[in-house]
Design an enzyme around this catalytic site. Structure first.
Site, PDB file in Angstrom:
ATOM      1  N   ASP A   1      12.434  10.340  -7.300  1.00  0.00           N
ATOM      2  CA  ASP A   1      13.217  11.463  -6.778  1.00  0.00           C
ATOM      3  C   ASP A   1      13.630  11.282  -5.315  1.00  0.00           C
ATOM      4  O   ASP A   1      14.609  11.884  -4.861  1.00  0.00           O
ATOM      5  CB  ASP A   1      12.425  12.768  -6.926  1.00  0.00           C
ATOM      6  CG  ASP A   1      11.052  12.678  -6.273  1.00  0.00           C
ATOM      7  OD1 ASP A   1      10.232  11.872  -6.746  1.00  0.00           O
ATOM      8  OD2 ASP A   1      10.802  13.402  -5.290  1.00  0.00           O
TER       9      ASP A   1
ATOM     10  N   GLY B   1      -6.093   5.790   2.291  1.00  0.00           N
ATOM     11  CA  GLY B   1      -5.805   7.216   2.209  1.00  0.00           C
ATOM     12  C   GLY B   1      -5.024   7.527   0.950  1.00  0.00           C
ATOM     13  O   GLY B   1      -3.913   7.029   0.773  1.00  0.00           O
ATOM     14  N   HIS B   2      -5.618   8.312   0.067  1.00  0.00           N
ATOM     15  CA  HIS B   2      -4.939   8.731  -1.153  1.00  0.00           C
ATOM     16  C   HIS B   2      -4.755  10.242  -1.121  1.00  0.00           C
ATOM     17  O   HIS B   2      -5.704  10.974  -0.858  1.00  0.00           O
ATOM     18  CB  HIS B   2      -5.752   8.347  -2.396  1.00  0.00           C
ATOM     19  CG  HIS B   2      -5.813   6.878  -2.645  1.00  0.00           C
ATOM     20  ND1 HIS B   2      -6.700   6.306  -3.514  1.00  0.00           N
ATOM     21  CD2 HIS B   2      -5.095   5.856  -2.127  1.00  0.00           C
ATOM     22  CE1 HIS B   2      -6.532   4.987  -3.526  1.00  0.00           C
ATOM     23  NE2 HIS B   2      -5.557   4.704  -2.685  1.00  0.00           N
TER      24      HIS B   2
ATOM     25  N   GLY C   1       0.814  -1.210   0.000  1.00  0.00           N
ATOM     26  CA  GLY C   1       0.000   0.000   0.000  1.00  0.00           C
ATOM     27  C   GLY C   1       0.845   1.256   0.000  1.00  0.00           C
ATOM     28  O   GLY C   1       2.073   1.223   0.115  1.00  0.00           O
ATOM     29  N   ASP C   2       0.156   2.390  -0.171  1.00  0.00           N
ATOM     30  CA  ASP C   2       0.791   3.715  -0.131  1.00  0.00           C
ATOM     31  C   ASP C   2       1.800   3.919  -1.265  1.00  0.00           C
ATOM     32  O   ASP C   2       2.740   4.702  -1.142  1.00  0.00           O
ATOM     33  CB  ASP C   2       1.491   3.949   1.220  1.00  0.00           C
ATOM     34  CG  ASP C   2       0.575   3.655   2.395  1.00  0.00           C
ATOM     35  OD1 ASP C   2      -0.516   4.238   2.439  1.00  0.00           O
ATOM     36  OD2 ASP C   2       0.954   2.838   3.252  1.00  0.00           O
TER      37      ASP C   2
ATOM     38  N   GLY D   1       1.309   5.335  -4.108  1.00  0.00           N
ATOM     39  CA  GLY D   1       1.053   6.519  -4.913  1.00  0.00           C
ATOM     40  C   GLY D   1      -0.084   6.320  -5.898  1.00  0.00           C
ATOM     41  O   GLY D   1      -0.129   6.972  -6.946  1.00  0.00           O
ATOM     42  N   LYS D   2      -1.017   5.418  -5.571  1.00  0.00           N
ATOM     43  CA  LYS D   2      -2.144   5.145  -6.471  1.00  0.00           C
ATOM     44  C   LYS D   2      -2.976   6.390  -6.694  1.00  0.00           C
ATOM     45  O   LYS D   2      -3.520   6.602  -7.774  1.00  0.00           O
ATOM     46  CB  LYS D   2      -3.020   4.027  -5.904  1.00  0.00           C
ATOM     47  CG  LYS D   2      -2.332   2.671  -5.814  1.00  0.00           C
ATOM     48  CD  LYS D   2      -3.259   1.580  -5.328  1.00  0.00           C
ATOM     49  CE  LYS D   2      -3.715   1.764  -3.905  1.00  0.00           C
ATOM     50  NZ  LYS D   2      -2.619   1.691  -2.913  1.00  0.00           N
ATOM     51  N   GLY D   3      -3.099   7.240  -5.646  1.00  0.00           N
ATOM     52  CA  GLY D   3      -3.927   8.435  -5.770  1.00  0.00           C
ATOM     53  C   GLY D   3      -3.469   9.339  -6.888  1.00  0.00           C
ATOM     54  O   GLY D   3      -4.281   9.803  -7.706  1.00  0.00           O
TER      55      GLY D   3
ATOM     56  N   SER E   1       7.002   8.337 -11.960  1.00  0.00           N
ATOM     57  CA  SER E   1       6.620   9.566 -11.267  1.00  0.00           C
ATOM     58  C   SER E   1       7.852  10.184 -10.619  1.00  0.00           C
ATOM     59  O   SER E   1       8.601   9.502  -9.916  1.00  0.00           O
ATOM     60  CB  SER E   1       5.565   9.266 -10.205  1.00  0.00           C
ATOM     61  OG  SER E   1       5.311  10.415  -9.416  1.00  0.00           O
ATOM     62  N   THR E   2       8.042  11.489 -10.850  1.00  0.00           N
ATOM     63  CA  THR E   2       9.214  12.188 -10.321  1.00  0.00           C
ATOM     64  C   THR E   2       8.828  13.317  -9.364  1.00  0.00           C
ATOM     65  O   THR E   2       9.599  14.230  -9.130  1.00  0.00           O
ATOM     66  CB  THR E   2      10.053  12.766 -11.480  1.00  0.00           C
ATOM     67  OG1 THR E   2       9.220  13.646 -12.255  1.00  0.00           O
ATOM     68  CG2 THR E   2      10.600  11.666 -12.369  1.00  0.00           C
ATOM     69  N   GLY E   3       7.624  13.229  -8.809  1.00  0.00           N
ATOM     70  CA  GLY E   3       7.151  14.234  -7.858  1.00  0.00           C
ATOM     71  C   GLY E   3       5.668  14.070  -7.647  1.00  0.00           C
ATOM     72  O   GLY E   3       4.996  13.288  -8.337  1.00  0.00           O
TER      73      GLY E   3
ATOM     74  N   GLN F   1      -5.398  -0.101  -0.417  1.00  0.00           N
ATOM     75  CA  GLN F   1      -4.371  -1.012   0.092  1.00  0.00           C
ATOM     76  C   GLN F   1      -3.573  -1.601  -1.095  1.00  0.00           C
ATOM     77  O   GLN F   1      -3.317  -0.887  -2.046  1.00  0.00           O
ATOM     78  CB  GLN F   1      -4.971  -2.101   0.981  1.00  0.00           C
ATOM     79  CG  GLN F   1      -5.509  -1.568   2.312  1.00  0.00           C
ATOM     80  CD  GLN F   1      -6.945  -1.090   2.222  1.00  0.00           C
ATOM     81  OE1 GLN F   1      -7.791  -1.688   1.576  1.00  0.00           O
ATOM     82  NE2 GLN F   1      -7.264  -0.025   2.912  1.00  0.00           N
TER      83      GLN F   1
END
Length: 444
Positions: free
Chosen positions: A337, A41-42, A13-14, A16-18, A417-419, A225
């Site tokens: 990053d 939590g996203h 989980g966590d 960066g799916k959001g 993803s770089t940020g 999740q």
């Protein structure tokens, strides 16, 4: 054929799916959550605004997109309206025209939260590390055929009788462990007000989604999740209470299986875990300071609870397992990053247990605690990649790291993803999913 793509976390989980769902949502008509509750939590960053989502899909921040809360979810009506009201204050429309809640989704009631606390307390040192928001007990009631679905709650007599029946058993457990019993009338009154307000949002979303797919409308399926927290395929018993993998996207929405056209796996360039449970590549002892540095650079604190996340090296062995289960057609790699300052980076390429190389992920959690990771060490690039949008702009060693992870997972990496912002994204390859990643890149 309609474009129906599931976005699945490949770690604990966590990942960066959001952000990824937010990035892609512009290219889809409907964005759907299919499991979990407000234990997820996203975080979505749009310019100088940050949106924290617990129940609503990340597509809600895009105007004109329909968002669905599927039948596989468990929903706390109070939490739903806290989130909806906060988003409304931030200028986001949350209305029955935009948001549809499945009539088959189950409700979280106050006694579920009380039972969650009781369960964790009595487990002591063996506690699972839940968010204490009633998710597990609500799924227990669902499986035990005593749950209250949103459609049931709209009928006052049904709502009252089921609360009274369920609370009898719940109070016995709560009192047995020293808790104060709950009052059925108080719960009924509270829930009656909330479910009356919820009523206009409730719909037969299974029918809605299948008709939409038949008409050629595109659907993005958002999981909460991740794979290693799946109730069947995760590091049991330190898992969530629902089916987080790609198969769960079908079960949790009611979409026919043949409609799924792609599965995008999300992974970080390192690994984190919240709560209890085995974590073979965790940075401990001599690496604790490095783990804390990554935690700070990556802002690794739970969006739902604020708990610090445990940090570790990228686990390619576990991620290959996730790719096998989900059938990833592409992978999105996030937070490149965060590793910019490291002089060398380790990647777990295999497991040893009792001196023998593992062919698959052990099913017994105690075995996972005794795992000896097999590491490859790669040189770091020690220069900033923050905000880069072209693969060729990355430092050569950063490109090598991305390619090494792809070769270890066995799936192409289509996005890096770089940020945290939408624009801080590299579209790498998209041959596996018919061009929809490239479509998304045109709208950044």
């Amino acid at each position: 054929m309609a474009k129906v793509v599931a976005v699945i976390g490949a770690q604990w989980g966590d990942e960066g799916k959001g952000k990824i769902v937010d990035l892609l949502a512009e290219q889809f008509d409907i964005v759907t959550r299919y499991q979990g509750g407000h234990n997820a939590g996203h975080s979505v960053q749009v310019g100088d605004q940050s949106f924290v989502l617990h129940l609503l899909p990340s597509g809600i921040v895009h105007r004109g997109k329909t968002c669905v809360l599927g039948n596989g979810m468990v929903i706390d009506p109070k939490a739903f309206f806290v989130e909806a009201d906060r988003l409304t204050q931030q200028g986001i429309e949350v209305s029955p025209e935009r948001v549809k809640i499945s009539s088959r989704a189950h409700l979280i009631l106050p006694y579920h939260r009380a039972l969650d606390h009781t369960s964790e307390e009595r487990l002591g040192n063996e506690k699972v590390g839940t968010t204490l928001r009633g998710i597990g007990p609500a799924y227990e009631d669902k499986a035990g055929r005593r749950g209250i679905r949103t459609a049931d709650a709209l009928v006052p007599d049904v709502l009252r009788s089921r609360i009274e029946r369920n609370l009898e058993d719940a109070n016995r457990i709560i009192e047995a462990y020293g808790g104060d019993p709950l009052n059925a009338d108080e719960i009924f009154q509270e829930m009656s007000v909330l479910t009356e307000r919820l009523g206009p949002f409730i719909a037969d979303t299974t029918h809605y989604l299948n008709i939409a797919a038949s008409e050629g409308r595109s659907i993005l399926l958002e999981g909460a999740q991740a794979t290693l927290l799946d109730v069947d395929h995760g590091t049991y018993p330190f898992v969530t209470s629902s089916t987080t993998v790609a198969g769960g996207a079908i079960i949790g929405t009611g979409l026919a299986p043949h409609r799924l056209s792609g599965v995008l796996g999300i992974v970080r360039t390192y690994t984190t875990r919240v709560g209890e449970g085995p974590f073979p590549t965790e940075m401990l002892e001599g690496e604790a300071e490095l783990g804390q540095m990554i935690r700070e650079r990556g802002r690794e604190y739970g969006a739902s609870t604020g708990r610090p996340r445990r940090c570790g090296w990228f686990d390619a062995f576990a991620t290959r397992y996730a790719a096998e289960i989900n059938g990833f057609t592409s992978v999105a790699l996030t937070k490149l990053d965060v590793l910019d300052t490291l002089d060398e980076i380790k990647v777990c390429t295999g497991y040893k247990l009792n001196g023998r190389v593992c062919e698959s992920l052990p099913a017994v959690s105690q075995d996972l605690r005794r795992i000896e990771p097999i590491y490859a060490t790669l040189p770091g690039w020690q220069s900033s990649t923050l905000g880069m949008t072209e693969l060729n702009s990355l430092p050569p060693k950063a490109r090598d790291y991305v390619e090494f992870l792809s070769s270890q997972i066995g799936v192409e990496i289509g996005l890096v993803s770089t940020g945290p912002e939408r624009s801080q994204t590299i579209i790498v390859r998209d041959s596996a999913l018919g061009g929809w990643l490239n479509e998304a890149s045109d709208t950044r």
